[in-house]
Design a protein around this motif. Sequence first.
Motif, PDB file in Angstrom:
ATOM      1  N   GLU A   1       0.842  -1.199   0.000  1.00  0.00           N
ATOM      2  CA  GLU A   1       0.000   0.000   0.000  1.00  0.00           C
ATOM      3  C   GLU A   1       0.883   1.256   0.000  1.00  0.00           C
ATOM      4  OE1 GLU A   1      -3.057   0.500  -0.465  1.00  0.00           O
ATOM      5  OE2 GLU A   1      -4.251  -1.216   0.199  1.00  0.00           O
ATOM      6  N   ASP A   2       1.972   1.242   0.772  1.00  0.00           N
ATOM      7  CA  ASP A   2       2.905   2.372   0.787  1.00  0.00           C
ATOM      8  C   ASP A   2       3.548   2.556  -0.584  1.00  0.00           C
ATOM      9  OD1 ASP A   2       2.350   2.815   3.429  1.00  0.00           O
ATOM     10  OD2 ASP A   2       4.189   1.893   4.205  1.00  0.00           O
ATOM     11  N   GLU A   3       3.869   1.441  -1.220  1.00  0.00           N
ATOM     12  CA  GLU A   3       4.535   1.503  -2.531  1.00  0.00           C
ATOM     13  C   GLU A   3       3.657   2.189  -3.572  1.00  0.00           C
ATOM     14  OE1 GLU A   3       7.343   0.785  -5.641  1.00  0.00           O
ATOM     15  OE2 GLU A   3       7.500   0.932  -3.462  1.00  0.00           O
ATOM     16  N   ILE A   4       2.384   1.810  -3.665  1.00  0.00           N
ATOM     17  CA  ILE A   4       1.535   2.424  -4.690  1.00  0.00           C
ATOM     18  C   ILE A   4       1.146   3.849  -4.310  1.00  0.00           C
ATOM     19  CG2 ILE A   4       0.659   0.195  -5.456  1.00  0.00           C
ATOM     20  CD1 ILE A   4      -1.964   0.805  -4.026  1.00  0.00           C
ATOM     21  N   ALA A   5       1.209   4.171  -3.013  1.00  0.00           N
ATOM     22  CA  ALA A   5       0.910   5.538  -2.586  1.00  0.00           C
ATOM     23  C   ALA A   5       2.057   6.482  -2.944  1.00  0.00           C
ATOM     24  CB  ALA A   5       0.639   5.586  -1.081  1.00  0.00           C
ATOM     25  N   THR A   6       3.284   6.005  -2.802  1.00  0.00           N
ATOM     26  CA  THR A   6       4.447   6.858  -3.069  1.00  0.00           C
ATOM     27  C   THR A   6       4.912   6.767  -4.520  1.00  0.00           C
ATOM     28  OG1 THR A   6       5.945   5.095  -2.304  1.00  0.00           O
ATOM     29  CG2 THR A   6       5.259   6.741  -0.689  1.00  0.00           C
ATOM     30  N   ARG A   7       4.636   5.617  -5.165  1.00  0.00           N
ATOM     31  CA  ARG A   7       5.021   5.450  -6.573  1.00  0.00           C
ATOM     32  C   ARG A   7       3.814   4.935  -7.343  1.00  0.00           C
ATOM     33  NH1 ARG A   7      10.633   4.423  -4.748  1.00  0.00           N
ATOM     34  NH2 ARG A   7       9.981   2.476  -3.783  1.00  0.00           N
ATOM     35  N   PRO A   8       2.901   5.821  -7.718  1.00  0.00           N
ATOM     36  CA  PRO A   8       1.666   5.391  -8.387  1.00  0.00           C
ATOM     37  C   PRO A   8       1.903   4.611  -9.671  1.00  0.00           C
ATOM     38  CG  PRO A   8       1.502   7.682  -7.689  1.00  0.00           C
ATOM     39  CD  PRO A   8       2.935   7.277  -7.486  1.00  0.00           C
ATOM     40  N   GLN A   9       3.050   4.805 -10.315  1.00  0.00           N
ATOM     41  CA  GLN A   9       3.314   4.113 -11.572  1.00  0.00           C
ATOM     42  C   GLN A   9       3.852   2.700 -11.361  1.00  0.00           C
ATOM     43  OE1 GLN A   9       2.290   5.601 -14.382  1.00  0.00           O
ATOM     44  NE2 GLN A   9       1.623   7.201 -12.973  1.00  0.00           N
ATOM     45  N   SER A  10       4.018   2.277 -10.115  1.00  0.00           N
ATOM     46  CA  SER A  10       4.536   0.940  -9.836  1.00  0.00           C
ATOM     47  C   SER A  10       3.666  -0.112 -10.520  1.00  0.00           C
ATOM     48  CB  SER A  10       4.574   0.696  -8.325  1.00  0.00           C
ATOM     49  OG  SER A  10       5.032  -0.601  -8.044  1.00  0.00           O
ATOM     50  N   ASP A  11       4.292  -1.006 -11.257  1.00  0.00           N
ATOM     51  CA  ASP A  11       3.530  -1.990 -12.031  1.00  0.00           C
ATOM     52  C   ASP A  11       3.558  -3.389 -11.429  1.00  0.00           C
ATOM     53  OD1 ASP A  11       6.140  -2.581 -12.480  1.00  0.00           O
ATOM     54  OD2 ASP A  11       6.038  -2.588 -14.666  1.00  0.00           O
ATOM     55  N   TRP A  12       4.161  -3.568 -10.251  1.00  0.00           N
ATOM     56  CA  TRP A  12       4.238  -4.900  -9.651  1.00  0.00           C
ATOM     57  C   TRP A  12       3.471  -5.005  -8.339  1.00  0.00           C
ATOM     58  CZ3 TRP A  12       6.214  -5.083  -4.743  1.00  0.00           C
ATOM     59  CH2 TRP A  12       7.000  -3.988  -4.320  1.00  0.00           C
ATOM     60  N   ALA A  13       3.273  -3.885  -7.645  1.00  0.00           N
ATOM     61  CA  ALA A  13       2.671  -3.943  -6.310  1.00  0.00           C
ATOM     62  C   ALA A  13       1.166  -4.236  -6.364  1.00  0.00           C
ATOM     63  CB  ALA A  13       2.927  -2.636  -5.564  1.00  0.00           C
ATOM     64  N   ARG A  14       0.468  -3.667  -7.344  1.00  0.00           N
ATOM     65  CA  ARG A  14      -0.993  -3.833  -7.377  1.00  0.00           C
ATOM     66  C   ARG A  14      -1.432  -5.279  -7.592  1.00  0.00           C
ATOM     67  NH1 ARG A  14      -0.186   1.207  -9.610  1.00  0.00           N
ATOM     68  NH2 ARG A  14      -1.277   2.915  -8.545  1.00  0.00           N
ATOM     69  N   PRO A  15      -0.844  -6.022  -8.530  1.00  0.00           N
ATOM     70  CA  PRO A  15      -1.265  -7.427  -8.662  1.00  0.00           C
ATOM     71  C   PRO A  15      -1.053  -8.241  -7.395  1.00  0.00           C
ATOM     72  CG  PRO A  15      -0.074  -6.724 -10.627  1.00  0.00           C
ATOM     73  CD  PRO A  15       0.058  -5.624  -9.627  1.00  0.00           C
TER      74      PRO A  15
END
Length: 225
Positions: free
Chosen positions: A111-125
């Motif tokens: 959750e911290d990863e997508i909050a700080t790096r919205p373009q992250s393509d691995w955390a959401r899946p």
Amino acid sequence: MHTLVDHKSTYRPFQRTGFAPLGFMSRIDSPDRTQIFVAIIVAMTTIAAFAMLPNTEEKAQVLLSQGRIGEAVQLYETKRETTRLNPFEAYSLAGLYQTQAETSLLTRLLEDEIATRPQSDWARPMLVDLYRGDNAYGNEARILAQIFAREPSIPAYRRLIGLYRLEGDRTGERATIELGRAYGLASQHDLERLNRLKSPIAMDETAEWRSSERAPAPFAQETLL
């Protein structure tokens, strides 16, 4: 009167009895002493080399190569307390949490990863899989909707509609079908459903409303897989 010449005992130089560094080695046989000395030098060299590694990422990789998983995790967590992990470090720590079944820590990290790096393509899946495993439908829908907006697909579309129906979220279902229509994914049944969702009573979020029309069996099965 006695003189030094009269003293019969053998002269021995004064020896300190304290624990000088490596002083204990003088009491060990020569071959064993050599082996211990070499082992100490190797250990000290390894520690010095580890300390000279330029970043947390490389130090963690050394620890992992030695099977010291707990220490690698601690290394990442210590850095995370004072500064943000870079993408590779965050990904590595997530993988370690996953292998150790640290679900709550993994969820918070993602959750911290997508909050700080919205373009992250691995955390959401990974988050979707976690929330799906916990039957946390609302959170799964929240993250899956972000994925669907970036990469529209039939599986994500169908799953989202099913999740929103389970949660009774008419707003989310409407928005998803609208996007599905724009992307050419909406079926005729979806469009009919959209018309019902746009009816005055359906648009009133405070009203008790449930569609009397059930989804076709293949759709119902697909959304819950």
